[in-house]
Design a protein around this motif. Structure first.
Motif, PDB file in Angstrom:
ATOM      1  N   GLY A   4       0.666  -1.129  -0.107  1.00 15.27           N
ATOM      2  CA  GLY A   4      -0.209   0.312   0.371  1.00 15.27           C
ATOM      3  C   GLY A   4       0.409   1.080   0.042  1.00 15.27           C
ATOM      4  O   GLY A   4       0.525   2.511  -0.934  1.00 15.27           O
ATOM      5  N   ALA A   5       1.644   1.803   0.619  1.00 21.49           N
ATOM      6  CA  ALA A   5       2.807   2.428   0.686  1.00 21.49           C
ATOM      7  C   ALA A   5       3.581   2.330  -0.228  1.00 21.49           C
ATOM      8  O   ALA A   5       3.197   4.487  -1.282  1.00 21.49           O
ATOM      9  N   ALA A   6       3.733   1.422  -0.873  1.00 22.57           N
ATOM     10  CA  ALA A   6       4.589   2.180  -2.509  1.00 22.57           C
ATOM     11  C   ALA A   6       3.360   2.279  -3.433  1.00 22.57           C
ATOM     12  O   ALA A   6       3.839   3.307  -4.439  1.00 22.57           O
ATOM     13  N   ASN A   7       2.008   1.683  -3.585  1.00 20.91           N
ATOM     14  CA  ASN A   7       0.970   2.346  -4.116  1.00 20.91           C
ATOM     15  C   ASN A   7       0.897   3.989  -4.298  1.00 20.91           C
ATOM     16  O   ASN A   7       0.510   4.613  -5.117  1.00 20.91           O
ATOM     17  N   PHE A   8       1.170   4.499  -2.536  1.00 18.56           N
ATOM     18  CA  PHE A   8       0.454   5.626  -2.349  1.00 18.56           C
ATOM     19  C   PHE A   8       2.126   6.453  -2.823  1.00 18.56           C
ATOM     20  O   PHE A   8       1.632   7.978  -3.245  1.00 18.56           O
ATOM     21  N   GLU A   9       2.791   6.424  -3.025  1.00 17.76           N
ATOM     22  CA  GLU A   9       4.235   7.577  -3.382  1.00 17.76           C
ATOM     23  C   GLU A   9       4.258   7.470  -4.609  1.00 17.76           C
ATOM     24  O   GLU A   9       4.152   8.363  -5.181  1.00 17.76           O
TER      25      GLU A   9
END
Length: 339
Positions: free
Chosen positions: A52-57
Motif C-alpha cells: 500500500g505504501a508503494a502505491n501511495f508513493e
C-alpha cells in the motif's frame, strides 16, 4: 465492519481540519464479510502495509492526492525506501467518519452528510475491473453481452474486458450492495461522482502498469476516498492483495485464493453464510452474522504457510525489492496451485 487493520488516532479530525493517525496492520484476515477469522497469516499485515505504501508513493508522484504520510519506523515517519525491515504501521491524515444512522437496513445518508460537512470519508467503495475472474460478483449481476463480450454465458475462466468497468458500492452498510450511478451520487454527498470515477481510473491505470512490470496481471480492485475542502483524496489502502485481485501465469494471487479454498474445503460454512445473509435481507436485519448457524474452522498449517508466501513473495515482486524473506514468486505460485 470486517477490517483487519487497527486504527490509531494521534490528533482527531475536526469539521474544518484533517487529523493525524496511523493504520496498524495485523495478520488477521476476513472472507465473505465474516470479520476476523479463527487464525492468522504471518507477515500478511506487513505485506499489505508495504504494498500500500508503494502505491501511495506512486500516486503522489503522479500528482494524485492521498491521505498517506509515510510508514512508521520507530519514532519517525519515512518513505518506504528508508526502511530495512517490513513496516507494520502507515501514517495517514485523518478525516471525519460520522455515524450512519439506520433502522434495520434503512440507512440515513442525509443525517450522515449533515455531520460530515466538507471533511469526511466518502461512504462508497469505487470498484474497477479489467477482467472478470472466477468468483467475481459481476458474473451474478450482469450478462457478458452487456460489456461487449461475445459469450452467451460466463465461461469457467477469467475474461478480459474490452475497457475497464467502474462501479460503486456501499461502504458502511452491514452487507455491501452495488448502486446505480444516481444513488451513488446521492450517497457521495458533496463529492462529485464523475471525479470519483476519474480518480478510480487513474489508480487502476497506475496499479495495472506497476503490476505488469512485475509480471503480474491486475484484474480488479477498489479504492476509498475522502473529501476535504473541495478536494478528493485517495484514502484507506490501495493496490494490495486484499483490496485487489492479481494473477501470475494464470494463477490467482489475492485474498481470492483463501476465499476459493474455503469454498472447496468448508462448503457447509459458506452455504450457512449465504443463507444467513439472505435471511437477514428478507427480514430487514442489519447483522446477518447472528443468524449464521456455523462458524469457520482454522486453516491447516501448510495452507497458512502457502498463503503467507503468496503475500510476501508477491509484495517483493510488486515493489521490486527483497523486503521479505520469501521464496521466489514462481515457487510461491506453484505451492498455491497445489492447494
Amino acid at each position: 465492519m470486517t477490517s483487519v487493520k487497527e486504527f490509531r488516532v494521534e490528533e482527531p479530525a475536526s469539521a474544518d481540519s484533517l487529523g493525524r493517525g496511523a493504520f496498524v496492520f495485523t495478520d488477521d484476515y476476513s472472507v465473505f464479510d465474516w470479520g476476523k477469522m479463527p487464525d492468522s497469516i504471518p507477515n500478511k499485515g506487513a505485506s499489505l502495509c508495504a504494498m500500500g505504501a508503494a502505491n501511495f508513493e506512486l500516486l503522489e508522484s503522479e500528482g494524485i492526492p492521498t491521505h498517506y504520510r509515510g510508514v512508521v519506523n520507530g519514532a519517525d515517519v519515512v518513505p518506504l525506501g528508508d526502511v530495512v525491515t517490513p513496516p507494520r504501521e502507515m501514517a495517514i491524515d485523518l478525516t471525519q467518519v460520522p455515524e450512519l444512522p439506520h433502522e434495520g437496513r434503512e440507512y440515513d445518508y442525509t443525517a450522515f452528510h449533515e455531520v460530515a460537512g466538507e471533511n469526511y470519508l466518502i461512504p462508497l467503495e469505487i470498484v474497477f475491473r479489467n477482467t472478470v475472474p472466477v468468483g467475481s460478483s459481476l458474473r451474478g449481476r450482469a450478462a457478458p453481452e452487456e460489456f461487449g463480450l461475445d459469450y452467451a454465458d460466463w465461461p469457467d475462466e477469467p475474461v478480459d474486458l474490452p475497457e475497464p468497468v467502474v462501479e460503486f458500492s456501499t461502504k458502511y452498510e452491514e452487507s455491501d450492495r452495488y448502486l446505480s450511478r444516481d444513488n451513488a451520487d446521492y450517497i457521495a454527498g458533496k463529492a462529485d461522482i464523475d471525479d470519483l470515477e476519474t480518480v478510480a481510473r487513474e489508480v487502476n491505470d497506475l496499479v495495472t502498469e506497476q503490476a505488469a512490470a512485475a509480471g503480474l496481471k491486475h484484474e480488479d480492485g477498489k479504492i476509498e476516498c475522502l473529501y476535504y475542502d473541495g478536494e478528493i483524496r485517495v484514502a484507506d489502502v490501495v493496490g494490495t492483495f486484499d483490496e485487489n485481485r492479481f494473477s501470475f501465469e494464470g494463477q490467482q494471487l489475492s485474498k481470492e485464493v483463501v476465499r476459493q479454498y474455503h469454498k472447496r474445503t468448508q462448503p457447509e460454512w459458506v452455504d450457512a453464510v449465504d443463507a444467513a445473509k439472505a435471511e437477514a435481507k428478507a427480514e430487514g436485519v442489519a447483522d446477518w452474522r447472528e443468524l449464521c448457524e456455523r462458524d469457520p474452522e482454522p486453516l491447516s498449517g501448510h495452507v497458512v504457510d502457502a498463503v503467507r508466501d503468496m503475500y510476501t513473495a508477491g509484495t517483493n515482486a510488486y515493489i521490486g525489492r527483497e523486503l521479505f524473506d520469501a521464496p521466489s514468486l514462481s515457487e510461491a505460485v506453484e505451492t498455491i496451485r497445489s492447494l
